[in-house]
Design a protein around this motif. Structure first.
Motif, PDB file in Angstrom:
ATOM      1  N   GLN A   1       0.832  -1.211   0.000  1.00 30.30           N
ATOM      2  CA  GLN A   1       0.000   0.000   0.000  1.00 30.30           C
ATOM      3  C   GLN A   1       0.864   1.259   0.000  1.00 30.30           C
ATOM      4  N   SER A   2       1.948   1.226   0.757  1.00 27.93           N
ATOM      5  CA  SER A   2       2.800   2.417   0.884  1.00 27.93           C
ATOM      6  C   SER A   2       3.429   2.798  -0.454  1.00 27.93           C
ATOM      7  N   VAL A   3       3.977   1.814  -1.167  1.00 33.75           N
ATOM      8  CA  VAL A   3       4.636   2.152  -2.439  1.00 33.75           C
ATOM      9  C   VAL A   3       3.612   2.567  -3.484  1.00 33.75           C
ATOM     10  N   GLN A   4       2.374   2.086  -3.359  1.00 30.95           N
ATOM     11  CA  GLN A   4       1.315   2.546  -4.263  1.00 30.95           C
ATOM     12  C   GLN A   4       0.987   4.010  -4.007  1.00 30.95           C
TER      13      GLN A   4
ATOM     14  N   LEU B   1      -0.293  -2.512  -8.448  1.00 31.72           N
ATOM     15  CA  LEU B   1      -0.246  -3.671  -7.555  1.00 31.72           C
ATOM     16  C   LEU B   1       0.822  -4.662  -8.002  1.00 31.72           C
ATOM     17  N   GLY B   2       0.927  -4.833  -9.317  1.00 27.86           N
ATOM     18  CA  GLY B   2       1.932  -5.747  -9.856  1.00 27.86           C
ATOM     19  C   GLY B   2       3.342  -5.274  -9.546  1.00 27.86           C
ATOM     20  N   GLN B   3       3.585  -3.955  -9.743  1.00 26.28           N
ATOM     21  CA  GLN B   3       4.919  -3.395  -9.448  1.00 26.28           C
ATOM     22  C   GLN B   3       5.237  -3.498  -7.951  1.00 26.28           C
ATOM     23  N   ALA B   4       4.212  -3.247  -7.113  1.00 23.12           N
ATOM     24  CA  ALA B   4       4.413  -3.309  -5.669  1.00 23.12           C
ATOM     25  C   ALA B   4       4.774  -4.726  -5.226  1.00 23.12           C
TER      26      ALA B   4
END
Length: 803
Positions: A232-235, A242-245
């Motif tokens: 959630q934080s990196v989003q 979501l895929g990158q996270a």
């Protein structure tokens, strides 16, 4: 040994390699370069062998699923129980297109089901419990968590976990979820747990790495606990999909330097493109530095991050078992016994826990026991649980019928509170007392309270009871399933058994042999028929012979001496079983025979007499196993030696490998030659001992190096300062008082003693006689036989108190 010395030089860090150990521990590095030939070779070969596969392991719960036959795409072998097993680890199996699932089987789920079944059978008139619909904010359950009363509660039983629960003082289900995620070596060693606890109780200010992370980390007081919080934080900060996270999460887990550098660059660039991130950055740091700082934080905490969904699933089972222990403690403990029949240490621990809870565990009984552990109601008592269930069942209108009016609730509520914790043996007497203490109209008293068929009386019959656990017949050693079925068949066909010889005549002796009968006598299974176990044990052979003769005479094709007698003489001869005039076994002998029959003590424990010494002078085996005591700490255990193997060392001197049992479990330890020479004979006795020594850890197994072994009876006689005889509120007979006086006079000495007498109104009176006595084991044994329901407590000076 050399190997042991080298092994102890390796730092106790999670996942440390030998190369890292050599860099961190100078003494180990010296051994690798300048040690003896054996030391250098050992370290050289160990570094070469490190990380090599040594055997084929099988995942405990892993199942892979594919859209084609796995034999066509990966190597396979035959595993246990002829199951098809992939020879690839999870990663390589997934690379071939397989999807891995973990199907976990938990004994705790069976325990929950068994508890609910026991509730429905022992409380047929109560509201049916649906474990999926219990309130998630239940006060009794959170009170149980806050006092760390968590033996039998899933995942929360260890002493370390109990300390964390006590410190946390959970007040919501989310706290339980966080506890399960935090109680791991990484978070415990990083300071995360302490930060969480301090912030929860407002003893420390909650600080968020960035204002945009406040909503994400609010529930965990600014501490990054879950993997989902990282995603959630990196989003939110860097605009990751979501895929990158998830890719970032995996990259951090693998710690690949090149991939991490690439992910850091993408994260920082994403943060700098986010205008909210830049605008809300603290003034003391520029956005780029802040982005790198947050990435470092994520990178650090992700190593400890736990999957929240996993923690929630486990937390739900923890909460459910906690709820059951708070509301139905006797049923839960009985279910725990049923799930631990083959686990000796668990049974010992649960028996001790029941004693601490005030729950009686009764021995097996041919008239009352079922196959498994069950729950039986005894007298009536109103407890906190009763009051809570009154609100649940009546205030919520679950049990309100046409005959029960809403305006009766308050008078009944007050009456139940007034009678809390008082015991009543008779239902009629109990209802009459409730009538007297209920301030309501006569109509209520006459038509409702005194009516034994009313909704309220039926509810009291289930909810206002003292319940006990009855030992299951299946748990008796040497008594097989067919023998148990034969016993239960006799009971179902003939009702309550009142005569031992009648039982012998009716039971199938092809299924119940002499050895089994001996075991049943030893554990007290015939006490409801004939309570003198010594007499029954003495006549077993004669009873078996008479029963066999009776069965032969019953066969149509057989003639016997019975056919030559008239009916009256034959009947008398059939049942003639004369009991010898022998005293029943002493308490000590009864316990010894129970242990030989069941594998553990049920009706009592030899260490019960030494509760003061266990509390003041020693630790327990379960605390030792859970790591409460550090390496080389001085400790003592109070226990009984249950196994002792004597060997010879290289100097032909005797040493021993012994196993001690206390009220919480067992522990094996060595007794080296120097100690064995002076104390070895004590290992052959069945007397309670005080075993003192130092804590020793080896290969994650805890033990102790013994320095000294002493008889507890001698310690008490020479070192106890005073004795207190606690007398409960039931009055002693005049005969008992006279015997007590003469017994104490017989053992006059120099030690003071007092009487602590409990009055019916819950006050107590202390009596300090001028006489002095000697705390000999003979006196204690006589007092325990004379006052079986009372308690003896001893005090010691602080210098004796060694844990």
């Amino acid at each position: 040994s050399e190997a042991d010395k080298i092994a102890k030089l390796v730092p106790n860090d999670l996942n440390i390699t030998l190369d890292q150990a050599l860099e961190k521990e100078p003494e180990l590095a010296i051994l690798a370069s300048d040690g003896t030939e054996n030391e250098q070779r050992l370290l050289k070969f160990s570094r070469q062998l490190e990380d090599l596969n040594t055997h084929l392991g099988t995942h405990a719960a892993g199942v892979i699923i594919m859209n084609q036959d796995i034999r066509e795409v990966m190597p396979v072998c035959t595993g246990k129980e002829d199951t098809l097993q992939s020879m690839y680890p999870m990663k390589y199996a997934e690379d071939q297109g397989a999807v891995k699932f973990d199907f976990l089987g938990l004994q705790n789920l069976s325990t929950i089901d068994n508890t609910i079944d026991l509730i429905s059978k022992s409380r047929p008139d109560s509201v049916k419990l649906d474990i999926t619909r219990i309130p998630m904010d239940d006060p009794l359950t959170f009170n149980l968590f806050c006092r760390a009363d968590t033996i039998g509660v899933f995942q929360l039983e260890s002493s370390g976990m109990k300390r964390l629960v006590s410190n946390m003082q959970p007040s919501a289900f989310e706290d339980i979820v966080a506890i399960l995620a935090l109680y791991r070596p990484g978070p415990l060693g990083s300071g995360m747990v302490e930060d969480y606890v301090q912030c929860k109780h407002k003893r420390k200010r909650v600080i968020f790495p960035h204002p945009l992370m406040a909503d994400i980390l609010k529930e965990t007081y600014g501490v990054m606990v879950y993997q989902e919080q990282i995603i959630q934080s990196v989003q939110v900060l860097a605009g990751f999909s979501l895929g990158q996270a998830d890719l970032l999460r995996r990259a951090i887990g693998k710690k690949t330097v090149e991939i991490l550098a690439e992910q850091r660059l993408q994260f920082v660039e994403g943060c700098l493109k986010n205008t909210k991130f830049v605008e809300q950055c603290p003034r003391e740091s520029n956005p780029e530095n802040k982005a790198n700082e947050i990435f470092d934080t994520i990178n650090y905490f992700s190593g400890y991050g736990f999957n929240k969904s996993h923690s929630v699933a486990y937390g739900l089972i923890s909460y459910q078992t906690g709820y059951l222990k708070a509301h139905y403690p006797v049923q839960l403990m009985a279910a725990l016994f049923n799930g631990s029949v083959n686990n000796h240490d668990n049974i010992i621990n649960y028996i001790s826990e029941c004693k601490a809870m005030g729950v009686k565990v009764l021995p097996p009984d041919v008239n009352l026991s079922s196959k498994i552990f069950t729950v039986e109601p005894t007298e009536f008592r109103i407890s906190d649980i009763t009051l809570a269930h009154f609100e649940r069942d009546f205030s919520s209108r679950k049990l309100l019928g046409d005959t029960f009016h809403q305006d009766w609730l308050e008078p009944l509520r007050k009456s139940l509170k007034r009678l809390k914790n008082r015991d009543f043996k008779d239902e009629t007497e109990f209802l009459k007392i409730i009538v007297k203490t209920t301030e309501a109209e006569n109509e209520l008293n006459q038509t409702f309270l005194l009516n034994s068929n009313s909704i309220f009386a039926s509810w009291l019959r289930s909810e206002a009871r003292v319940e006990v656990i009855r030992f299951g017949l299946y748990a008796i050693k040497n008594v097989g399933g067919k023998a148990v079925d034969a016993i239960l068949k006799v009971r179902s066909e003939h009702g309550e058994l009142k005569d031992f010889m009648e039982f012998m005549k009716k039971v199938n002796l092809n299924e119940v042999n002499r050895r089994m009968l001996e075991t049943l006598v030893k554990c007290g299974a015939f006490d409801s028929i004939h309570d003198n176990r010594a007499q029954l044990f003495a006549v077993l052979d004669n009873a078996l012979h008479l029963a066999q003769e009776f069965k032969r005479a019953e066969e149509p094709s057989q003639d016997s001496l019975f056919s030559l007698m008239d009916a009256g003489d034959a009947k008398a001869t059939e049942t003639l079983l004369e009991f010898p005039e022998v005293r029943n076994w002493s308490k000590r002998e009864r316990l010894k025979q129970e242990k030989s029959a069941l594998g553990f003590y049920v009706s009592g424990h030899p260490l019960d007499s030494y509760s003061s010494e266990m509390k003041l002078l020693a630790t327990t085996t379960d605390k030792l196993k859970e790591g409460v005591h550090a390496e080389k700490n001085k400790i003592s255990l109070v226990g009984i030696i249950v196994n002792n193997t004597v060997r010879l060392n290289q100097s032909n001197a005797k040493f021993a490998i012994a196993t001690v049992e206390d009220t919480r479990g067992t522990l094996e330890f060595p007794v080296f030659a120097t100690v064995y020479e002076k104390d070895g004979e004590l290992l052959e006795s069945d007397e309670p001992l005080l075993i003192s020594g130092r804590v020793n850890y080896r290969d994650d197994e805890v033990g102790m190096f013994v320095d000294n072994i002493r008889r507890l009876s001698e310690i008490r006689e020479t070192e106890a300062r005073s004795m207190s005889i606690k007398i409960n509120s039931d009055p002693l007979s005049q005969e008992t008082i006279s015997l007590l006086r003469s017994t104490l006079q017989k053992y006059s000495g120099e030690k003071p003693f007092t009487f602590l007498v409990q009055a019916p109104d819950a006050t107590s009176v202390t009596i300090k006689p001028e006489e002095r006595i000697n705390f000999s084991s003979a006196l204690i044994e006589e007092l325990e036989e004379l006052l079986p329901l009372q308690t003896l407590e001893f005090s010691y000076s602080s210098k004796n108190k060694l844990h």
